[in-house]
Design an enzyme around this catalytic site. Structure first.
Site, short mmCIF file in Angstrom:
data_model
loop_
_atom_site.label_atom_id
_atom_site.label_comp_id
_atom_site.label_asym_id
_atom_site.label_seq_id
_atom_site.Cartn_x
_atom_site.Cartn_y
_atom_site.Cartn_z
N HIS A 170 -6.14 3.76 -0.65
CA HIS A 170 -6.15 3.49 0.79
C HIS A 170 -6.19 4.77 1.63
O HIS A 170 -6.35 4.69 2.86
CB HIS A 170 -4.95 2.61 1.19
CG HIS A 170 -3.62 3.28 1.11
ND1 HIS A 170 -2.94 3.46 -0.07
CD2 HIS A 170 -2.83 3.83 2.09
CE1 HIS A 170 -1.79 4.06 0.17
NE2 HIS A 170 -1.69 4.31 1.48
N HIS A 171 -6.08 5.95 0.99
CA HIS A 171 -6.22 7.22 1.72
C HIS A 171 -7.51 7.95 1.35
O HIS A 171 -7.67 9.13 1.71
CB HIS A 171 -5.01 8.13 1.49
CG HIS A 171 -3.82 7.78 2.34
ND1 HIS A 171 -3.84 7.85 3.72
CD2 HIS A 171 -2.58 7.33 2.01
CE1 HIS A 171 -2.66 7.46 4.19
NE2 HIS A 171 -1.87 7.14 3.17
N HIS B 245 1.90 9.81 -2.96
CA HIS B 245 2.44 8.44 -2.94
C HIS B 245 1.44 7.36 -3.38
O HIS B 245 1.86 6.36 -3.97
CB HIS B 245 3.07 8.11 -1.58
CG HIS B 245 2.10 7.73 -0.51
ND1 HIS B 245 1.53 8.65 0.33
CD2 HIS B 245 1.59 6.52 -0.14
CE1 HIS B 245 0.72 8.03 1.19
NE2 HIS B 245 0.74 6.74 0.93
N LYS C 127 5.89 5.46 -1.65
CA LYS C 127 6.81 6.27 -0.86
C LYS C 127 8.26 6.09 -1.30
O LYS C 127 9.13 6.88 -0.89
CB LYS C 127 6.67 5.90 0.63
CG LYS C 127 5.39 6.44 1.24
CD LYS C 127 5.31 6.18 2.74
CE LYS C 127 4.03 6.79 3.33
NZ LYS C 127 3.91 6.51 4.78
N ASP D 234 -3.83 1.01 8.77
CA ASP D 234 -2.83 2.00 8.37
C ASP D 234 -2.85 3.18 9.34
O ASP D 234 -1.81 3.62 9.85
CB ASP D 234 -3.11 2.46 6.94
CG ASP D 234 -2.01 3.36 6.39
OD1 ASP D 234 -0.83 3.12 6.71
OD2 ASP D 234 -2.35 4.30 5.63
N HIS E 181 0.82 -1.23 0.00
CA HIS E 181 0.00 0.00 0.00
C HIS E 181 0.85 1.28 0.00
O HIS E 181 0.44 2.29 -0.57
CB HIS E 181 -0.99 -0.01 1.18
CG HIS E 181 -0.37 0.30 2.51
ND1 HIS E 181 0.35 -0.64 3.24
CD2 HIS E 181 -0.37 1.45 3.27
CE1 HIS E 181 0.75 -0.09 4.37
NE2 HIS E 181 0.33 1.17 4.43
N ASP E 182 2.02 1.23 0.61
CA ASP E 182 2.87 2.44 0.67
C ASP E 182 4.03 2.39 -0.31
O ASP E 182 4.99 3.18 -0.16
CB ASP E 182 3.42 2.62 2.09
CG ASP E 182 2.46 3.39 2.99
OD1 ASP E 182 1.54 4.04 2.45
OD2 ASP E 182 2.63 3.34 4.22
#
Length: 349
Positions: A272-273, A248, A223, A301, A219-220
């Site tokens: 996811h954000h 990101h 970054k 998260d 998910h990240d």
């Protein structure tokens, strides 16, 4: 009742001859014995069934009209037990209709009395050849099924190895992401574990759980494209830096979009954000327009971020974190998913 045995052949074909006339039974048996077949005789259907139940036969030759049990009933009972059993019916000329009925019930052939013995032999040979071909076809099909099963097992094994290698690669990527920010080390793995627990509690299938496992780990991934000075800044981010780091999810989606195996994980990475009320990023999706898997990942998260130490603050008390999550139920978080997370105490690792 009588049994007439012949010398065993290589295939050792056994024939059951059924007729209420003793002479007919003997004549048929002796002629077929000369061909190397082993013959057993019975005088009616009842006696024939006794032998049939207790001995293996390749073929049955049966008269139609007999006392106690006729040939039609014998045929019906034999076919009910061994549908592929070859049965040749013998009948007098006036009984042709019965013979036709027998053929419809699965008799292989019928011969009219008085029977020509060579014709009997020819009919037996044809029936046995037909049986041999059927057995070869069955064996071929069985072998094909075995080959397909073997091949399928090998492919499944290879697929499991491939998936494991993908998972290992994803874990390496996740560790590389976490390594960019020493304060979030292990974050992706913790989000994965909590997301999987939510998915299980919600009744996700094994394949759905596998998908969310990869998505949570990745998910990240975006970054990787964020400068370390921003990720590792000791104090709060300014507006420009905050906007920069919000990129990101889009960067992560672009990183994996060229890998077919990760296509179904892209929505989790990109969204996811997103917030349940539509105030999130990058696309401002709201409610069920946000993929369920992304709604699931967003809770672990946020929880892990609040329970991890930061340069500008310490670790928040667990009760404060739970109250914060409840405060944003229906706003940032899907209330149903959050309820599962809290009810099942998934945050206790």
């Amino acid at each position: 009742m009588e049994t007439i045995g012949g010398g065993s052949t290589i295939r050792e074909v056994r024939i059951l001859i059924v007729d209420d006339e003793e002479l007919v039974r003997e004549v048929f048996a002796k002629r077929l014995q000369r061909e190397g077949y082993i013959c057993t005789t019975a005088q009616n259907g009842n006696e024939a069934l006794h032998y049939f139940y207790n001995n293996p036969f390749s073929l049955i030759i049966s008269d139609i009209k007999m006392p106690e049990m006729n040939g039609i009933e014998l045929l019906r009972r034999v076919k009910a037990i061994v549908p592929k059993m070859k049965v040749i019916m013998v009948t007098a000329f006036p009984e042709i209709d019965l013979a036709v009925s027998a053929m419809r019930m699965g008799a292989y052939d019928f011969i009219i009395k008085p029977a020509d013995l060579d014709l009997i032999v020819m009919s037996v040979q044809k029936a046995l050849e037909s049986k041999r071909l059927e057995e070869e076809i069955d064996a071929y099909h069985n072998r094909l099924e075995e080959m397909v099963e073997e091949r399928t097992a090998k492919l499944q094994h290879a697929y499991r190895i491939l998936k494991r290698s993908y998972l290992d690669s994803v874990k390496v990527l996740a560790e590389a992401i976490d390594a960019k920010d020493p304060y979030t080390r292990g974050h992706s793995d913790r989000v994965k574990r909590m997301s999987l627990d939510i998915a299980k509690a919600m009744g996700f299938s094994e394949s759905q759980q596998e998908t969310i496992e990869y998505g949570a780990l990745l998910h990240d991934i975006g970054k990787i494209g964020i400068k370390d000075v921003v990720l590792q800044k000791p104090g709060p981010l300014d507006a420009e830096e905050h906007q920069y780091i919000r990129e990101h999810p889009v960067i992560g989606a672009k990183i994996v979009e060229g890998v077919k195996f990760f296509q179904d994980k892209i929505p989790m990475i990109r969204h996811h954000h997103e917030h349940y009320d539509g105030s999130g990023y990058p696309d401002g999706l709201a409610g069920e327009a946000i993929p369920l898997e992304a709604r699931i990942i967003s809770i672990p998260d946020a929880f892990d971020a609040m329970t991890s130490a930061r340069p500008h603050r310490g670790i928040l008390p667990l009760q404060d974190v739970i109250e914060e999550l409840r405060k944003f139920s229906g706003k940032q978080f899907d209330p149903n998913v959050l309820e599962v997370f809290l009810r099942e105490k998934i945050y206790i690792l």
